[in-house]
Design an enzyme around this catalytic site. Sequence first.
Site, PDB file in Angstrom:
ATOM      1  N   GLY A  46       0.826  -1.196   0.000  1.00 11.80           N
ATOM      2  CA  GLY A  46       0.000   0.000   0.000  1.00 11.80           C
ATOM      3  C   GLY A  46       0.861   1.247   0.000  1.00 11.80           C
ATOM      4  CD  GLN A  51       3.633   5.775   2.488  1.00 16.29           C
ATOM      5  OE1 GLN A  51       2.568   5.233   2.209  1.00 16.29           O
ATOM      6  NE2 GLN A  51       4.748   5.111   2.756  1.00 16.29           N
ATOM      7  CB  CYS A  94       6.649   1.917   6.549  1.00 13.79           C
ATOM      8  SG  CYS A  94       5.950   3.461   5.939  1.00 13.79           S
ATOM      9  CG  LEU A  95       6.596   1.121   0.333  1.00 12.79           C
ATOM     10  CD1 LEU A  95       5.585   1.453  -0.762  1.00 12.79           C
ATOM     11  CD2 LEU A  95       7.688   0.207  -0.187  1.00 12.79           C
ATOM     12  CG  HIS A 136       0.918   0.705   7.189  1.00 13.56           C
ATOM     13  ND1 HIS A 136       2.007   0.345   7.948  1.00 13.56           N
ATOM     14  CD2 HIS A 136       1.389   1.564   6.251  1.00 13.56           C
ATOM     15  CE1 HIS A 136       3.077   0.964   7.491  1.00 13.56           C
ATOM     16  NE2 HIS A 136       2.726   1.714   6.455  1.00 13.56           N
ATOM     17  CD  GLU A 137      -0.489   2.337   3.017  1.00 12.69           C
ATOM     18  OE1 GLU A 137      -0.165   3.545   2.906  1.00 12.69           O
ATOM     19  OE2 GLU A 137       0.351   1.420   3.107  1.00 12.69           O
ATOM     20  CG  HIS A 140       1.240   6.384   5.857  1.00 11.44           C
ATOM     21  ND1 HIS A 140       2.438   6.959   6.232  1.00 11.44           N
ATOM     22  CD2 HIS A 140       1.526   5.091   5.550  1.00 11.44           C
ATOM     23  CE1 HIS A 140       3.401   6.064   6.156  1.00 11.44           C
ATOM     24  NE2 HIS A 140       2.871   4.915   5.751  1.00 11.44           N
TER      25      HIS A 140
END
Length: 177
Positions: A46, A51, A94-95, A136-137, A140
């Site tokens: 995701g 991000q 996480c990216l 998670h997203e 963000h």
Amino acid sequence: MTVIPIRKIGDPVLREVAAPVTVFDAELAKLVDDLNETLTASGGAGLAAPQIGVGLRLFAINPDLPGNDLKLDHLINPGLEFPDEEEQNGPEGCLSIPGIYLDTKRRLNVVAKGVTKHGDPVQIVGKGLLARCVQHETDHLDGVLFVDRQDEEGIARILETIREANWPTAQIKTSPH
């Protein structure tokens, strides 16, 4: 479509609460496409708009995540509900914090309601990995990173990695979810 650089921990945009999407136009459709292209190129599960430096409440998800029966690849203005108290604890990364994977506690089941890039209402009922990804997203979008959910040992490991990588100073805060 464009692959956009992913912002790393320490970038202020990752700590801001994203604004609701109010305009559903070609610019929004392009943003959704760019998010999906960037997510595909990164190999992640995701990716939220903050991000890539955009402070709007939307995220892309890999449509092939287990349990994604809709094959939905994005969600705009999500709201989360939890149908029960069941939890899961498992590895999460996480990216925006590459190379760090820590066990993170999340709800096992989630119902996410939002809209598509066309403004059509949609609902994701997720369990396991899909539920983890959606939570998670959504974090963000609230300026929260998965590191904010860690115990002292996890936080120490993350801060050590950040220092070694010469990233800007990171802040750790508590998730509202």
